[in-house]
Design a protein around this motif. Structure first.
Motif, PDB file in Angstrom:
ATOM      1  N   ALA A  23     -10.304 -12.731  13.768  1.00 51.02           N
ATOM      2  CA  ALA A  23      -9.747 -13.019  12.447  1.00 51.02           C
ATOM      3  C   ALA A  23     -10.619 -12.431  11.342  1.00 51.02           C
ATOM      4  CB  ALA A  23      -9.603 -14.529  12.257  1.00 51.02           C
ATOM      5  N   VAL A  24     -11.929 -12.522  11.510  1.00 51.85           N
ATOM      6  CA  VAL A  24     -12.868 -12.004  10.509  1.00 51.85           C
ATOM      7  C   VAL A  24     -12.725 -10.488  10.384  1.00 51.85           C
ATOM      8  CG1 VAL A  24     -15.319 -11.633  10.017  1.00 51.85           C
ATOM      9  CG2 VAL A  24     -14.517 -13.888  10.743  1.00 51.85           C
ATOM     10  N   ILE A  25     -12.644  -9.792  11.509  1.00 57.34           N
ATOM     11  CA  ILE A  25     -12.480  -8.330  11.492  1.00 57.34           C
ATOM     12  C   ILE A  25     -11.181  -7.951  10.783  1.00 57.34           C
ATOM     13  CG2 ILE A  25     -12.086  -6.301  12.951  1.00 57.34           C
ATOM     14  CD1 ILE A  25     -13.927  -7.627  15.038  1.00 57.34           C
ATOM     15  N   ALA A  26     -10.115  -8.688  11.071  1.00 57.76           N
ATOM     16  CA  ALA A  26      -8.821  -8.410  10.441  1.00 57.76           C
ATOM     17  C   ALA A  26      -8.889  -8.600   8.928  1.00 57.76           C
ATOM     18  CB  ALA A  26      -7.746  -9.312  11.045  1.00 57.76           C
ATOM     19  N   MET A  27      -9.551  -9.658   8.482  1.00 64.71           N
ATOM     20  CA  MET A  27      -9.659  -9.926   7.048  1.00 64.71           C
ATOM     21  C   MET A  27     -10.437  -8.824   6.336  1.00 64.71           C
ATOM     22  SD  MET A  27      -7.941 -12.717   6.707  1.00 64.71           S
ATOM     23  CE  MET A  27      -8.374 -13.375   5.094  1.00 64.71           C
ATOM     24  N   ILE A  28     -11.540  -8.390   6.929  1.00 66.08           N
ATOM     25  CA  ILE A  28     -12.366  -7.332   6.328  1.00 66.08           C
ATOM     26  C   ILE A  28     -11.587  -6.018   6.259  1.00 66.08           C
ATOM     27  CG2 ILE A  28     -14.408  -5.890   6.665  1.00 66.08           C
ATOM     28  CD1 ILE A  28     -15.160  -8.588   5.657  1.00 66.08           C
ATOM     29  N   ILE A  62       4.411 -10.355   2.142  1.00 75.40           N
ATOM     30  CA  ILE A  62       3.599 -10.040   3.326  1.00 75.40           C
ATOM     31  C   ILE A  62       2.141 -10.393   3.068  1.00 75.40           C
ATOM     32  CG2 ILE A  62       2.888  -8.213   4.920  1.00 75.40           C
ATOM     33  CD1 ILE A  62       5.483  -6.774   4.285  1.00 75.40           C
ATOM     34  N   SER A  63       1.686 -10.182   1.828  1.00 74.30           N
ATOM     35  CA  SER A  63       0.293 -10.490   1.479  1.00 74.30           C
ATOM     36  C   SER A  63       0.002 -11.979   1.616  1.00 74.30           C
ATOM     37  CB  SER A  63      -0.001 -10.031   0.044  1.00 74.30           C
ATOM     38  OG  SER A  63      -1.310 -10.375  -0.341  1.00 74.30           O
ATOM     39  N   ILE A  64       0.895 -12.812   1.077  1.00 71.90           N
ATOM     40  CA  ILE A  64       0.714 -14.268   1.161  1.00 71.90           C
ATOM     41  C   ILE A  64       0.754 -14.725   2.610  1.00 71.90           C
ATOM     42  CG2 ILE A  64       1.771 -16.495   0.597  1.00 71.90           C
ATOM     43  CD1 ILE A  64       2.679 -15.232  -2.056  1.00 71.90           C
ATOM     44  N   ALA A  65       1.714 -14.177   3.353  1.00 71.90           N
ATOM     45  CA  ALA A  65       1.827 -14.547   4.762  1.00 71.90           C
ATOM     46  C   ALA A  65       0.566 -14.176   5.529  1.00 71.90           C
ATOM     47  CB  ALA A  65       3.040 -13.875   5.386  1.00 71.90           C
ATOM     48  N   SER A  66       0.018 -12.983   5.247  1.00 72.58           N
ATOM     49  CA  SER A  66      -1.178 -12.531   5.963  1.00 72.58           C
ATOM     50  C   SER A  66      -2.399 -13.371   5.615  1.00 72.58           C
ATOM     51  CB  SER A  66      -1.457 -11.063   5.654  1.00 72.58           C
ATOM     52  OG  SER A  66      -1.880 -10.876   4.313  1.00 72.58           O
ATOM     53  N   PRO A  70      -1.570  -5.800   4.025  1.00 70.21           N
ATOM     54  CA  PRO A  70      -1.213  -7.028   4.746  1.00 70.21           C
ATOM     55  C   PRO A  70      -0.581  -6.771   6.111  1.00 70.21           C
ATOM     56  CG  PRO A  70      -0.563  -7.200   2.454  1.00 70.21           C
ATOM     57  CD  PRO A  70      -0.973  -5.782   2.669  1.00 70.21           C
ATOM     58  N   ILE A  71       0.222  -5.689   6.217  1.00 72.26           N
ATOM     59  CA  ILE A  71       0.813  -5.371   7.515  1.00 72.26           C
ATOM     60  C   ILE A  71      -0.288  -5.054   8.521  1.00 72.26           C
ATOM     61  CG2 ILE A  71       2.163  -3.633   8.765  1.00 72.26           C
ATOM     62  CD1 ILE A  71       4.055  -3.517   6.399  1.00 72.26           C
ATOM     63  N   LEU A  72      -1.285  -4.276   8.083  1.00 65.31           N
ATOM     64  CA  LEU A  72      -2.427  -3.987   8.950  1.00 65.31           C
ATOM     65  C   LEU A  72      -3.140  -5.271   9.343  1.00 65.31           C
ATOM     66  CD1 LEU A  72      -4.533  -2.081  10.279  1.00 65.31           C
ATOM     67  CD2 LEU A  72      -5.721  -2.064   8.059  1.00 65.31           C
ATOM     68  N   LYS A  73      -3.338  -6.152   8.355  1.00 69.83           N
ATOM     69  CA  LYS A  73      -4.037  -7.403   8.616  1.00 69.83           C
ATOM     70  C   LYS A  73      -3.278  -8.277   9.615  1.00 69.83           C
ATOM     71  CE  LYS A  73      -5.342  -9.653   4.955  1.00 69.83           C
ATOM     72  NZ  LYS A  73      -5.361 -10.648   3.850  1.00 69.83           N
ATOM     73  N   ILE A  74      -1.969  -8.376   9.444  1.00 69.73           N
ATOM     74  CA  ILE A  74      -1.151  -9.185  10.360  1.00 69.73           C
ATOM     75  C   ILE A  74      -1.216  -8.615  11.778  1.00 69.73           C
ATOM     76  CG2 ILE A  74       1.227  -9.822  10.936  1.00 69.73           C
ATOM     77  CD1 ILE A  74       1.750 -10.070   7.914  1.00 69.73           C
TER      78      ILE A  74
END
Length: 425
Positions: A403-408, A247-251, A384-388
């Motif tokens: 996308a920036v907000i999700a990454m942070i 999930i981390s790699i995918a995110s 990663p689930i939160l990020k996705i």
């Protein structure tokens, strides 16, 4: 002449002795094996510096010789390949470092074979994507994914050479091989970008050159194995680490895929010029590489744990002014080097906050060394689930800013969890 050479040798020896004494004294304050850090860190810093330099030259080439639409398309292809690289068992690299650190060097060949055979699924995935695009009359993406699919398995499987040398703590050999591989591949890639705007050839240059050079250094490494002892846990533990990272790699790759779908290739290019430098800077400090061989003894005493926490706080204090300085100078760097991507500056500045997560990687490495599978599964799954979820909901609404907000947000939650689970050891 002989006297002069003798004098020079004596002077160098005295200088080395003085440096050694200074490092030994500094251990009292740093509470770290400074001789180990200086020896390993020196070579790793050279390797990371070379990586930064080649990446900067590549970005200059992309900015000046490749239109935004083509660069965005190239990034989209690499992101899809990055997701499919899960099948190449990236966790085996970490497991191999741990095995070699225990003097089980024969695990190198087992690791390569496992990554190569499982990597054929990545090749199959690339070929299926290629076929889908051919079916929809998109020959550009069809040929690009076909070419990438030919080389993807070998490219990722051969990276085990670096894990072998890291496990042996022979960071000088690792650094030399890594520099040769990246420099040679970069020369081919930049030359291709200069000669053509055709994404198919550029994708072929990227995957093909890294596949060939990584395999060359794997072969050279295999010839230098000193024993054939194998760790039966290398591949199984590597598979466990890979499952944790799915999930981390995918995110980490999904941002550009979703942006391609909702915003188009030009926006992918602008976003890439903000996130790529941050990702490269995050990889610059070799904390996991240096720390994992030292933390693989399975003996986390209270004293050792306290020492790691002390190092963590020191690193965090150091990173705050570095991050602030980078945010301040970013506009000047972009205006000078990448004026075509001046829109990327504000996103780069926000994403720079992720650099504060540097110290948390030390705590994560301790969890890997202690084989805390449950904690690692949680860390590699929940953020990663939160990020996705945030990427999928925010990109259609806010584009690059979403996308920036999700990454942070994903990085912040990951750091909090790393801190929490380390304290529980």
């Amino acid at each position: 002449m002989i006297l002069h050479n003798s004098y020079s040798t004596i002077s160098i020896t005295k200088m080395k002795d003085k440096i050694k004494k200074i490092l030994e004294k500094s251990q009292k304050y740093a509470k770290t094996d400074m001789l180990y850090v200086a020896k390993g860190g020196f070579w790793l810093t050279i390797a990371k510096g070379a990586s930064i330099a080649t990446s900067f030259l590549l970005m200059l080439a992309f900015a000046n010789w490749l239109p935004q639409e083509e660069f965005g398309t190239y990034q989209f292809i690499l992101s899809v390949a990055g997701i499919l690289s899960i099948f190449t068992l990236p966790g085996v690299n970490t497991a191999l470092t741990k095995s070699v650190a225990k003097n089980m060097e024969g695990s190198l060949v087992e690791a390569f074979r496992a990554k190569l055979s499982w990597g054929l699924l990545a090749s199959l995935g690339m070929l299926m994507v290629s076929g889908w695009y051919f079916f929809n009359a998109n020959t550009l993406l069809g040929w690009s994914f076909l070419v990438g699919g030919i080389f993807i398995s070998l490219k990722y499987a051969s990276t085990v050479f670096s894990s072998y040398w890291n496990g042996n703590k022979k960071f000088n050999v690792y650094s030399k091989y890594s520099i040769y591989s990246s420099v040679l591949a970069t020369i081919i890639l930049i030359s291709t970008i200069y000669l053509t705007n055709n994404v198919i050839y550029i994708v072929g240059a990227f995957f093909g050159s890294y596949a060939v050079f990584n395999y060359l250094f794997y072969v050279l490494t295999k010839r230098q194995i000193e024993n054939n002892d194998k760790d039966p846990e290398t591949v199984p533990y590597g598979k466990s680490l890979t499952i944790m990272r799915i999930i981390s790699i995918a995110s980490n790759e999904l941002d550009r895929v979703l942006m391609w779908k909702f915003m188009g290739p030009a926006q992918v290019a602008i976003y890439s010029f903000s996130i790529l430098p941050i990702n490269k800077l995050i990889s610059l400090v070799p904390i996991p590489t240096l720390a994992l061989p030292k933390l693989s003894d399975g003996n986390m005493s209270d004293e050792k744990k306290a020492g790691l926490m002390d190092k963590f706080w020191r690193l965090l204090i150091i990173m705050i002014p570095i991050t602030a300085g980078l945010i301040l100078i970013a506009p000047f760097i972009y205006r000078l080097a990448f004026p075509q991507y001046i829109e990327s500056v504000v996103y780069f500045q926000i994403l720079s906050l992720m650099l504060l997560a540097f110290p948390f990687s030390l705590l994560n490495t301790a969890l890997v060394g202690e084989v805390k599978k449950k904690a690692l599964y949680m860390i590699k799954t929940v953020p990663p689930i939160l990020k996705i979820a945030l990427l999928a909901s925010l990109i259609p609404l806010y584009g690059i800013l979403g996308a920036v907000i999700a990454m942070i947000a994903g990085k912040a939650l990951q750091s909090i969890m790393e801190f929490y689970y380390f304290r529980k050891i």
